[in-house]
Design a protein around this motif. Structure first.
Motif, PDB file in Angstrom:
ATOM      1  N   GLU A 134       0.855  -1.191   0.000  1.00 53.52           N
ATOM      2  CA  GLU A 134       0.000   0.000   0.000  1.00 53.52           C
ATOM      3  C   GLU A 134       0.887   1.235   0.000  1.00 53.52           C
ATOM      4  O   GLU A 134       2.068   1.144   0.353  1.00 53.52           O
ATOM      5  CB  GLU A 134      -0.875   0.004   1.255  1.00 53.52           C
ATOM      6  N   GLU A 136       1.232   3.411   2.151  1.00 54.21           N
ATOM      7  CA  GLU A 136       1.869   3.607   3.459  1.00 54.21           C
ATOM      8  C   GLU A 136       2.290   2.288   4.108  1.00 54.21           C
ATOM      9  O   GLU A 136       2.563   2.260   5.304  1.00 54.21           O
ATOM     10  CB  GLU A 136       0.909   4.348   4.415  1.00 54.21           C
ATOM     11  N   ALA A 137       2.264   1.193   3.377  1.00 56.78           N
ATOM     12  CA  ALA A 137       2.635  -0.094   3.972  1.00 56.78           C
ATOM     13  C   ALA A 137       3.236  -1.007   2.906  1.00 56.78           C
ATOM     14  O   ALA A 137       2.525  -1.730   2.220  1.00 56.78           O
ATOM     15  CB  ALA A 137       1.420  -0.758   4.617  1.00 56.78           C
ATOM     16  N   ALA A 143       1.089  -2.822   8.932  1.00 53.86           N
ATOM     17  CA  ALA A 143       0.563  -1.454   9.028  1.00 53.86           C
ATOM     18  C   ALA A 143      -0.484  -1.166   7.944  1.00 53.86           C
ATOM     19  O   ALA A 143      -0.929  -0.025   7.804  1.00 53.86           O
ATOM     20  CB  ALA A 143       1.709  -0.452   8.913  1.00 53.86           C
ATOM     21  N   SER A 145      -3.750  -0.493   5.657  1.00 51.61           N
ATOM     22  CA  SER A 145      -4.984   0.156   6.101  1.00 51.61           C
ATOM     23  C   SER A 145      -6.193  -0.153   5.219  1.00 51.61           C
ATOM     24  O   SER A 145      -7.294   0.297   5.521  1.00 51.61           O
ATOM     25  CB  SER A 145      -4.775   1.667   6.203  1.00 51.61           C
ATOM     26  N   THR A 146      -6.024  -0.895   4.138  1.00 54.44           N
ATOM     27  CA  THR A 146      -7.194  -1.326   3.368  1.00 54.44           C
ATOM     28  C   THR A 146      -8.065  -2.160   4.305  1.00 54.44           C
ATOM     29  O   THR A 146      -7.549  -3.034   5.010  1.00 54.44           O
ATOM     30  CB  THR A 146      -6.762  -2.173   2.154  1.00 54.44           C
ATOM     31  N   THR A 147      -9.378  -1.881   4.319  1.00 54.33           N
ATOM     32  CA  THR A 147     -10.231  -2.584   5.281  1.00 54.33           C
ATOM     33  C   THR A 147     -11.140  -3.603   4.601  1.00 54.33           C
ATOM     34  O   THR A 147     -11.565  -3.411   3.459  1.00 54.33           O
ATOM     35  CB  THR A 147     -11.123  -1.585   6.057  1.00 54.33           C
ATOM     36  N   GLY A 160     -10.028   0.866   0.158  1.00 53.85           N
ATOM     37  CA  GLY A 160      -8.630   1.272   0.334  1.00 53.85           C
ATOM     38  C   GLY A 160      -7.890   1.247  -0.988  1.00 53.85           C
ATOM     39  O   GLY A 160      -8.504   1.225  -2.059  1.00 53.85           O
ATOM     40  N   ARG A 179      -7.266  -5.365   6.161  1.00 56.27           N
ATOM     41  CA  ARG A 179      -7.436  -5.418   7.620  1.00 56.27           C
ATOM     42  C   ARG A 179      -8.869  -5.822   7.939  1.00 56.27           C
ATOM     43  O   ARG A 179      -9.809  -5.093   7.658  1.00 56.27           O
ATOM     44  CB  ARG A 179      -7.108  -4.036   8.204  1.00 56.27           C
TER      45      ARG A 179
END
Ligand code: COS
Length: 401
Positions: A134, A136-137, A143, A145-147, A160, A179
Motif C-alpha cells: 500500500e 503507506e505499507a 501497518a 490500512s485497506t479494510t 482502500g 485489515r
C-alpha cells in the motif's frame, strides 16, 4: 549459458536437469517472437498464453488442478525463473506472477477457490496478481490500512488502495490483503480473491518504471465479496502472505541469478573478442580479476538459492531464514555482477538496446520487491535470535529435570 555445471549439483534430480534444458531451448526459440518491450501489456498477455501452451505454467499449480507435481517443487520454480530471466526479464515476470498471484490459493485456499482459479492459470488462459503493498505499507505489512468490513452475514466490503501491483491492469484476478480487524497488527488481516471486474475495483493509475512491466495502483471502494472468496481463515492474512513469500522469495533469488549469468556470459564473450592495447581485453589481469569475482559471486548465490529451494522441497515447514538469505544474496550479487559487466563493456554498456544496459535496469527492482534487502536482514536476524531463545529454553529445561 556458458557455465551450466550447477545443474550437476546434488540439489537436483534428473527431472530438474531435463526441465531446465528443455525450457532453455524453448525460451531461446519462443521468447523473442512474442516480447516487445515497448508494449508490455500485450507482451505479457502473449507470454502467459505461450507459457501456458508450452506446458511451463504447470509448474506453478498442484497436479490436482492441472499442474506438474502434487505440491510446489521450489527447485522447478527456481530453475524456470533462472532460465527465463537469462533470456528476458518480461518472460520471467510473466511466469513468476502466475505463481505468486495464485500461491496463496495453492497453499491456503479452499477446494472451491483452487478448482475455480488454478486450472485456467496453469493453461495460460487467466492472469493472476498479488496485492499486498500500500502507499503507506510496503515493508511493514502489518501497518496496512485497506479494510475488509462485514457486509451482511456472508459478505465483506473492501475499501482502500494497493500500489506497485504487478499485472495491475491486465490481471483477471488479484489476491488482496486487507485489515479484517480480528486483532490489532499482523493478527487482524485476511486475504481475498477479487475478480478484476468486481464492481468497486478500479485501476487508479498505471506506474511506469525503469524496467517497464504491467504495474498499477488499485482502488477499492465498497468492493463487495462473498466470504467464500477469503483465502485461509479470518485473521490469517499475514500468515498467508508470509507463507507465500517463503516459497517465492527463493525464486526471486533465482531470477536474479538468471540475470547475473546472462551478464557474465555477455562480459566473457565481449572481453575475449574486444581488442585493447593490441590484445583481447580478457588478457588484462584486471579484467580477469573482475570475471573471477563475478563467477564466484554467482556460484555462491546459486548455492544459497538452491539450498533454500531444496530445503523446502525436503518438507521443511518454514524456510524463512534460508529464503531471505537466498533472496538477499542473489539480488545484491546480481546487481554487482551486472555493474561489472557494464564496466567491461565500457561506453557500449550504457547504450540503449545493448543487453547489459537492459539487465542493469531489470535487476534493480529485485532488491526491493517481495521484501527489500533491509527487510531480509531483519528476518534473518530475528530467526537467529529465535534459535538462540529456543536453545536457551531447552538448556534450562534440561537443567531443571
Ligand atoms: N510464515 C508463517 N508465519 C510467519 C512468518 C512466516 N514466514 N513470518 C512471521 N510469521 C508469524 C510470526 O510467527 C508471528 O506470529 P506469532 O506472533 O504467533 O509468533 C506473526 O506472523 C507476526 O510476525 P512478526 O512479529 O514477525 O510481524 P512483523 O510485523 O514484525 O513483520 C516483517 C515484520 C518485516 C518480517 C514483515 O512485515 C515482512 O516480511 N515485510 C516485508 C513484506 C514484503 O515482502 N513486502 C513486499 C510486498 S510483496 S511485492
Amino acid at each position: 549459458m556458458i557455465d551450466a555445471s550447477f545443474l550437476s549439483w546434488p540439489f537436483f534430480e534428473d527431472r530438474h536437469r531435463r526441465f531446465a534444458e528443455v525450457l532453455a531451448s524453448w525460451a531461446e526459440k519462443e521468447v523473442s517472437l512474442v516480447v516487445d518491450h515497448h508494449d508490455v501489456d500485450a507482451s505479457c498477455r502473449r507470454l502467459v498464453r505461450r507459457l501456458g501452451e508450452g506446458g511451463w505454467l504447470k509448474a506453478v499449480v498442484p497436479q490436482a488442478y492441472g499442474g506438474l507435481y502434487p505440491a510446489f517443487d521450489v527447485r522447478t520454480l527456481c530453475l524456470a525463473r533462472e532460465t527465463l530471466a537469462y533470456r528476458d526479464g518480461l518472460a520471467d515476470f510473466a511466469f513468476a506472477m502466475q505463481g505468486l498471484g495464485t500461491g496463496p490459493i495453492t497453499l491456503f485456499g479452499s477446494e472451491e477457490l483452487k478448482s475455480r482459479y488454478l486450472p485456467p492459470v496453469a493453461r495460460g488462459e487467466a492472469i493472476a496478481a498479488f496485492a499486498l503493498s500500500e502507499p503507506e505499507a510496503g515493508s511493514d505489512v502489518a501497518a496496512m490500512s485497506t479494510t475488509a468490513t462485514p457486509d451482511g452475514p456472508d459478505h465483506v466490503r473492501l475499501d482502500g488502495a494497493k500500489t506497485w501491483i504487478s499485472n495491475g491492469g491486465i490481471a483477471d484476478h488479484y489476491v488482496v490483503f486487507a485489515r479484517s480487524g480480528e486483532a490489532p497488527g499482523a493478527k487482524g488481516l485476511s486475504a481475498y480473491v477479487v475478480d478484476a471486474e468486481t464492481p468497486g475495483l478500479t485501476v487508479q493509475e498505471r506506474i511506469d518504471v525503469i524496467a517497464p512491466h504491467p504495474l498499477a495502483t488499485l482502488r477499492f471502494e465498497g468492493c463487495r465479496l462473498p466470504l467464500s472468496q477469503r483465502v485461509g481463515g479470518p485473521g490469517e492474512g499475514f500468515k498467508v502472505a508470509m507463507g507465500t513469500l517463503d516459497v517465492f522469495r527463493s525464486t526471486v533469488g533465482a531470477a536474479a541469478l538468471g540475470f547475473a549469468r546472462r551478464a557474465m556470459d555477455e562480459a566473457l564473450s565481449h572481453a575475449s573478442s574486444r581488442k585493447l592495447f593490441g590484445a583481447p581485453l580478457s588478457d588484462l589481469q584486471m579484467t580477469q580479476g573482475a570475471l573471477a569475482d563475478m563467477a564466484t559471486g554467482v556460484d555462491a548465490a546459486a548455492l544459497l538459492v538452491y539450498r533454500a529451494a531444496w530445503t523446502k522441497d525436503q518438507g521443511a515447514e518454514r524456510v524463512t531464514r534460508e529464503a531471505a538469505m537466498a533472496k538477499m544474496q542473489a539480488t545484491e550479487t546480481a546487481q554487482a555482477v551486472i555493474d561489472r559487466a557494464m564496466q567491461i563493456f565500457g561506453g557500449l554498456g550504457v547504450t540503449k538496446g545493448v543487453k547489459v544496459e537492459e539487465l542493469y535496469r531489470e535487476i534493480r527492482a529485485l532488491r526491493i520487491y517481495e521484501g527489500a534487502t533491509e527487510v531480509q536482514k531483519i528476518v534473518i536476524a530475528r530467526e537467529l535470535l529465535k534459535m538462540l531463545e529456543g536453545q536457551r529454553a531447552a538448556t534450562s529445561r534440561t537443567a531443571a529435570e
